[in-house]
Design an enzyme around this catalytic site. Structure first.
Site, mmCIF file in Angstrom:
data_model
loop_
_atom_site.group_PDB
_atom_site.id
_atom_site.type_symbol
_atom_site.label_atom_id
_atom_site.label_comp_id
_atom_site.label_asym_id
_atom_site.label_seq_id
_atom_site.Cartn_x
_atom_site.Cartn_y
_atom_site.Cartn_z
ATOM 1 N N CYS A 52 16.801 75.931 74.364
ATOM 2 C CA CYS A 52 16.041 75.034 74.415
ATOM 3 C C CYS A 52 16.461 73.887 75.709
ATOM 4 O O CYS A 52 15.561 72.718 75.420
ATOM 5 C CB CYS A 52 17.161 74.638 72.430
ATOM 6 S SG CYS A 52 18.649 73.649 73.588
ATOM 7 N N GLN A 1134 8.399 55.642 68.781
ATOM 8 C CA GLN A 1134 9.601 56.868 68.329
ATOM 9 C C GLN A 1134 8.079 57.001 66.839
ATOM 10 O O GLN A 1134 8.720 57.669 65.561
ATOM 11 C CB GLN A 1134 10.487 56.453 67.726
ATOM 12 C CG GLN A 1134 10.684 54.617 67.773
ATOM 13 C CD GLN A 1134 9.923 54.611 65.693
ATOM 14 O OE1 GLN A 1134 10.304 55.728 65.406
ATOM 15 N NE2 GLN A 1134 9.389 53.241 65.395
ATOM 16 N N GLU A 1182 7.706 59.495 57.888
ATOM 17 C CA GLU A 1182 7.245 60.381 55.924
ATOM 18 C C GLU A 1182 5.612 60.173 56.062
ATOM 19 O O GLU A 1182 4.814 60.969 55.960
ATOM 20 C CB GLU A 1182 7.594 60.262 54.582
ATOM 21 C CG GLU A 1182 9.183 58.808 54.969
ATOM 22 C CD GLU A 1182 9.726 60.421 55.604
ATOM 23 O OE1 GLU A 1182 10.057 61.342 54.418
ATOM 24 O OE2 GLU A 1182 10.758 60.044 55.814
HETATM 25 S S1 FES Z 1 19.528 76.136 75.991
HETATM 26 FE FE1 FES Z 1 19.957 75.310 73.961
HETATM 27 S S2 FES Z 1 22.391 74.720 73.928
HETATM 28 FE FE2 FES Z 1 21.859 76.023 76.111
#
Ligand code: FES
Ligand SMILES: Cc1cc2nc3c(=O)[nH]c(=O)nc-3n(C[C@H](O)[C@H](O)[C@H](O)COP(=O)(O)OP(=O)(O)OC[C@H]3O[C@@H](n4cnc5c(N)ncnc54)[C@H](O)[C@@H]3O)c2cc1C
Ligand code: FES
Length: 1243
Positions: A52, A1134, A1182
């Site tokens: 991520c 946002q 929503e």
């Molecule tokens: S890449 Fe997701 S926490 Fe390290």
């Protein structure tokens, strides 16, 4: 095993400061070390598996040979601290800080509105910052490439990319893109001028500090001296359970390899790390030869290129680029195929960490490089104490045949890739759920050599990935095809034989068997065409579109109403104001729960969850766990002092478990590692109970099928006439919230009066308070819940934090009396908290040939899970909103919530509306297909036309709806685009375009009066709201989840009090200051709280006037009288998440035993930066959520075009999500036919 020496000192630098660690633990990763040891909490944990980018930092190393410094991004959750000896680490704190100076990267990300909850922001900053250290004036492509490994669940990426692009040499932002036209066209310039009241600027570039690369910190000279030290020696780091050895010479390494044959060589740790964490592997010794110069080289000869095993995949990429630029095209076909896959393999961080040697040896079954290397006849150069040898990187090696393997004492020195020749073609092919940072569903490496000057096959090789436990070779088919001409008959035979040879059993792990088999031959067909093109033959009948390797983000602009030029300059309402915490998000100084400093004596919590879907708990043996070091307590249902079953939500499982993932016990220990180890030692014995109800179908089939809550009905119009119509079904699958900050709770018991303070990121602190009080059997007044901010929520933090809060509260109150820090690991979070309710819609529609719908009879079934949670409310939403924007005179629907042995589903943005609307739009599309009309025609025909009563008896004026529909069609040039898509589709057989427009009528508010009354917005001014220095503290009941609620309320307060925003402060949301507040959800937070703030001054302090106020107005808790909007368009950016949240392409999968398959981030495919569908969003929470469905129906449109061309004219249903699998299998053709007929037919 030889004895190991004592531990050496680990030396590295963090943000310019030297770190000397005398007790370096090989099991500790950098993320843990930064956050828990150095207390640098800017770097975030979100997935723990490198997928991520939230934990990204810059690592810099000095190369003594080339005398250069190498900066690269790395995901700290996969970096063992021991691998950092001699390295410099820069975290977000080292880039800039509010206390000193913020860096231009941080400033621009904040000012360009590149964040909402801000949890991903430090990672984004680090990815852009690292890129700038290497390329001070990057290209837009480099920006998107650098951010490819960073996920954001909130922003939709556009503003993040745009902030990065401000560093590019030329501005790339086109101001009239939103019109679908080009600003370079003189006519369009005047078009832009005509839009006087529309503004496109969300920030002012003139305000940005200039970026001066010469001002960046220097690399620590001490590390240069260390790297150049001729007397470097082997290092050993001794941990609690493991030892790490870093050799400094090749001989050292070979010696170690012989002594510790089972010890992994840790290079990038991107394979070893995850296998320890998720595969439960344990290694007492690690060998880390990462810095050995013998593993880092490129050598080119006339025959090919040899690349050192220590080269990272990013370095491999650069080396291949150089070779391609220097060598003739025909020689570099293998290199080019590798390069193409390297660009999409994982994200930039992993490509900079993972090595060629590690990739080749770990041989993942999804490997993108190994099939190409094998097809290109690569060889592996091995070395051991006994000497050197070469082995082929071929089928037997990839299939792990023992005779083709490395010997235990050998290491890979390098990989040799021979050049291709004129009559030799090599290709890499892959299909994944997203372009970048996703494992392939199926990939392949293929090569063919022809007899010179002919199309006669001399040698053919095909290797497939992700079709079994290893990469597999279709060697038998290839052998049979030697001597054949490269023609259509050969292709048909090849497809049949390959399908025969590569068998995927029906119960194969990961499923998708038919689809994968279709891909096997589809990829072969693609290779066939490519080679034919290469052979310069005309390919008739099929047209291949030009290949676009990585989709680029198209520039777009926001259009918003400009503020009135006469508005007071100090009045912020209507201006796109930066998020109140934006700078703090970008510098990592915004404090999330786990960033709070440790509390004296705090304990960490690990959970033990049920592994059975429905079973009796026979026994729980905690003795072994309790005996482990650091363990303080183990808690079960027996220890709950109050209500363990509050409103049918079970806190700890008692006597029986009713789903996989139900919490059975918790373990508290002095560190999380100890708690987790102990949790593994808990022994629970179960006895299965029938039935196990996993799907809606099994619920219905089962005699015992219960509802989690009551059935909901709605009916309108005259009595529904009997009508003859087919009963059709649509499935809308579940969805994972994937908020970036996993559920985290800090529970602190107080010594007096059984009080407890909880800090957590929730949408509903009152609910947490209620559950904790009930579980502990104390009055609610003793429980204080505080919410500063949450790192995303999307509905997943409405009810679930109450359960988890209660779980942690029990342990604080039980014996220990110590504070608890409870951070759910990503996998546990996904398993326990469930997600969106999967829905099965069944409908019968009565309609006329002209598309007018006369009657609809709809049934909804949702998977509620094992407890009620919010299923009743969700179902009510589904039923109440199920007419959408259409008038159907005779309408009946009912919804049934099914009780299943699955974790309980909960609120999710849209709250049932998206699921219901997919069903509505599905029948509208079906009617269009039956009547031979366009879907948009049927929509318009049936759209509400005059003021009338809705099915739920509310008077509704459809005039704005119809105006909006018309404007939308006009402004998007819908009909012109539709024509263009049709033209494109006529010319392209294999690529289709689709377009869809979907109307939407969304009413905000809750169907239960109680929620609306209570949720009218609580704004209380503290006893001294306006302090004597003139500063103002506003407190309300809404929670800041990234949506900018606090920013917007500050804007309103600023206008109403007529003071600058800088005088107003919003501290947190708390049950202490605002009791009984309702949840922050349903797009109502701003309306109700903003309205309350708006009303405040008139009742409280009509004239603020001077800066200093000497009166002491009394406290005034305020409730807004109606949830009508205080006209708040101010904080624009946002709105993106709404669109991204629909995710028409991602899916969650449950298997029949009730285990959620998708419990890793890597398996779940949230859109990433290269999924450019995310750039058109402009809605609100929503409501905007359902805008994403336009993608689903555009896909339907494209699939329909493909089917029509293949003679398939029958109406079909496309369920949601439209995964690549669903799309491919719905576009039936000769390939799917061949697979379905068991290898019969021809291509
Ligand atoms: S890449 Fe997701 S926490 Fe390290
Ligand atoms: C988030 C993420 C996404 C990914 N996405 C993809 C993807 O899309 N496509 C894809 O193909 N791959 C992907 N991968 C896998 C990745 O390519 C491999 O994990 C990586 O190449 C392994 O290299 P490493 O240097 O990290 O190996 P390590 O983890 O350090 O080592 C792996 C194994 O190789 C052995 N080894 C290492 N070097 C040598 C050597 N010189 N001699 C002998 N043995 C050695 C070690 O003993 C160990 O057993 C992904 C991985 C992650 C974490
Ligand atoms: S701002 Fe990116 S995840 Fe919330």
């Amino acid at each position: 095993m030889p004895s190991l020496p004592n531990s050496d000192e680990l030396i590295f630098f963090v943000n310019g400061r030297k770190v000397t660690e005398k007790k370096a633990d090989p099991e500790a990763n950098l993320l843990f070390y930064l956050r828990k040891v150095l207390r640098l909490t800017g770097t975030k944990y979100a997935c723990g598996e490198g997928g991520c980018g939230a934990c990204t930092v810059m690592v810099s190393r000095y190369n003594a040979k080339t005398k250069t410094i190498h900066h690269f991004p790395a995901t700290t959750c996969l970096v063992p601290i021991c691998s950092l000896h001699g390295a410099a680490v820069t975290t977000v704190e080292g880039v800039g800080s509010i206390k000193t100076r913020i860096h231009p990267v941080q400033e621009r990300l904040a000012k360009c509105h590149g964040m909402q909850c801000g949890f991903c922001s430090p990672g984004m900053v680090m990815s852009i910052y690292t890129l700038l250290r290497n390329h001070p004036e990057p290209t837009p492509e480099q920006i998107t490439e650098a951010l490819g490994g960073n996920l954001c669940r909130c922003t939709g990426y556009r503003p993040i990319v745009e902030s990065g692009k401000t560093f590019c040499a030329e501005s790339t932002v086109c101001q009239v893109k939103g019109s679908g036209k080009c600003c370079l066209d003189p006519e369009e310039r005047s078009f832009a001028n005509r839009q006087e009241k529309i503004c496109t600027k969300l920030y002012n570039e003139d305000e940005f500090q200039p970026f001066d690369p010469s001002q960046e910190p220097i690399f620590p000279p001490e590390l240069i001296r260390m790297a150049e030290d001729p007397n470097k020696r082997k290092l050993t780091f001794q941990g609690e359970r493991t030892t790490w050895i870093s050799p400094v010479t090749l001989n050292n390494l070979l010696e170690l390899r012989t002594n510790f044959p089972k010890a992994p060589l840790v290079m990038g740790n991107t394979a070893v790390g995850p296998s320890i964490k998720f595969g439960n592997e344990f290694h007492p010794v690690f060998i880390s030869p990462l810095g050995l110069p013998e593993l880092h080289f490129v050598n080119t000869t006339d025959a090919g290129v040899t690349i050192g095993a220590g080269y990272s995949l990013a370095q491999l990429n650069d080396a291949l680029c150089l070779i391609i630029s220097e060598q003739p095209k025909e020689k570099t076909k293998t290199c080019r195929a590798l390069l193409k896959h390297l660009r999409t393999l994982a994200g930039a961080q992993i490509r900079n960490m993972a090595t060629l040697g590690g990739h080749v040896v770990s041989r993942p079954n999804y490997s993108d490089l190994n099939p190409i290397l094998a097809a290109g006849n690569a060889t592996i150069n091995l070395i051991s104490k006994d000497g050197q040898r070469q082995i082929l990187l071929n089928g037997p090696f990839l299939e792990r045949s023992p005779e083709a393997n490395l010997k235990s004492e050998e290491i890979v020195l390098s990989v040799s890739i021979p050049y291709s020749t004129q009559w030799h073609f090599v290709s890499g092919l892959r299909l994944a759920q997203r372009q970048e940072n996703a494992f392939a569903i199926v990939n392949a490496g293929m090569s063919v050599k022809f007899e010179d000057g002919t199309n006669i096959i001399k040698e053919l090789q095909m290797f497939y990935g992700s079709v079994g436990p290893t990469i597999v070779s279709a060697s038998q088919s290839c052998k049979q095809l030697v001597g054949r001409q490269w023609d259509d008959q050969m292709l048909t035979d090849a497809c049949r034989w390959v399908l025969d040879e590569i068998y995927i059993p029906p119960a194969a792990k990961g499923g998708m068997v038919e689809y994968k088999r279709t891909l096997i031959i589809s990829l072969l067909f693609k290779f066939y065409l490519k080679v034919r093109q290469g052979l310069n033959k005309m390919v008739t009948g099929f047209l291949l579109g030009p290949e676009k390797e990585v989709s680029e983000i198209e520039d777009s602009t926001f259009n918003h109403l400009c503020v009135d030029p006469y508005q007071h300059p100090q009045d912020p309402v209507g201006h796109p104001v930066m998020h109140q915490s934006a700078i703090k998000h970008a510098t990592g100084e915004a404090v999330f729960i786990d960033d709070m400093p440790p509390i004296n004596q705090e304990l960490f919590l690990a959970i033990v969850t049920s592994t059975r879907a429905h079973a009796k708990i026979i026994s729980i043996d905690i003795s072994e766990a309790l005996a482990l070091p650091g363990v303080v307590d183990v808690i079960t249902a027996e220890d709950v002092p109050g209500d363990n079953n509050h409103h049918r939500e079970i806190i700890y499982a008692q006597n029986e478990v009713i789903c996989v993932g139900q919490i059975v016990c918790t373990v508290a220990a002095d560190t999380y590692a100890h708690a987790k180890e102990a949790a593994k030692k808990l022994k629970i014995t179960y006895e299965d109970i029938e039935p196990k109800i996993i799907t809606i179908e099994s619920h219905r089939a089962c005699q015992h099928g219960e509802m989690v809550v009551v059935i909901k009905n709605m009916k309108s119009g005259v009595k529904l006439p009997r009508f003859e119509s087919q009963l059709c079904e649509v499935h809308v699958e579940g969805q994972e919230h994937f908020y970036m900050e996993t559920q985290t709770i800090l529970a602190i018991p107080k010594r007096e009066d059984k009080k407890m303070v909880l800090h957590l990121g929730t949408q509903f602190p009152t609910h947490v308070q209620e559950y904790v009080a009930a579980t502990l059997n104390v009055p609610r007044s003793r429980i204080a819940c505080h919410v500063k901010r949450a790192g995303g929520a999307f509905g997943g933090k409405v009810t679930k934090p109450a359960l988890l809060g209660a779980v942690s509260a029990v342990i604080t109150s039980h014996g220990t009396g110590r504070p608890i820090r409870f951070i759910l690991e990503r996998g546990d979070d996904m398993l326990i908290t469930a997600g969106r309710h999967p829905l099965l819609g069944k409908y019968k529609i009565g309609f006329m040939n002209n598309g007018v719908i006369k009657a609809a009879d709809v049934e909804y079934y949702v998977t509620g899970g094992c407890t009620p949670d919010e299923s009743e409310l969700v179902l009510e939403f589904i039923v109440l909103k199920s007419e959408n924007a259409y008038y159907i005179p005779n309408f009946r629907c009912h919804g049934r919530p099914c009780k299943t042995n699955l974790p309980s589903n909960t609120a999710f943005r849209g709250f049932g509306f998206p699921q219901a609307m997919v069903v509505v739009e599905a029948y509208i599309t079906a009617v269009a297909s039956q009547c031979n009309l366009l879907p948009e025609e049927v929509k318009e025909i049936n759209m509400l036309k005059r003021i009338s009563k809705t099915a739920y008896k509310q008077t509704f004026n459809p005039e704005p709806l119809r105006r909006c529909w018309k404007e939308c069609l006009e402004k998007s040039s819908f009909h012109a685009r539709k024509l263009a898509a049709e033209e494109f589709n006529q010319k392209n057989y294999w690529k289709k375009r689709g377009l869809a427009v979907v109307p939407m009528k969304f009413t905000i508010g809750m169907p239960m009066a109680y929620y609306n009354q209570v949720s009218l917005g609580e704004v209380s001014f503290h006893p001294n709201p306006i302090y004597l220095d003139g500063s103002v503290l506003v407190t309300h009941g809404g929670c800041e989840l990234g949506q900018g609620l606090h920013t917007k309320t500050i804007q309103v307060a600023s206008r109403e009090l007529n003071i600058p925003q800088s005088y107003i402060h919003l501290s947190e949301t708390s049950t202490v200051t605002v009791p009984n507040a309702v949840f922050t959800a349903g797009s109502m937070g701003t309306d109700i709280n903003g309205k309350a703030v708006q009303l405040l001054p008139s009742q409280f302090c009509p004239k603020w006037g001077t800066r200093s106020l000497h009166s002491h107005p009394s406290s005034l808790p305020l409730r807004s009288p109606s949830p009508s909007s205080p006209h708040l368009p101010p904080y624009l950016p946002q709105n993106n998440p709404a669109f991204i949240c629909f995710e028409p392409l991602s899916e969650c999968v449950w298997v029949c035993v009730g285990v959620y398959v998708c419990i890793h981030q890597l398996a779940l495919k949230d859109p990433c930066i290269s999924d450019s569908l995310l750039h058109f969003s402009q809605g609100l929470g929503e409501a905007g959520m359902f805008m994403g469905s336009s993608v689903l129906f555009a896909i339907y449109d494209a699939v329909a075009a493909a089917r029509r061309e293949r003679g398939l004219t029958k109406t079909f249903t496309l369920s949601s999500p439209a995964t690549p699998e669903v799309i491919r299998m719905t576009c039936a053709d000769q390939f799917t036919d061949m697979v379905r007929s068991g290898g019969q037919g021809s291509i």
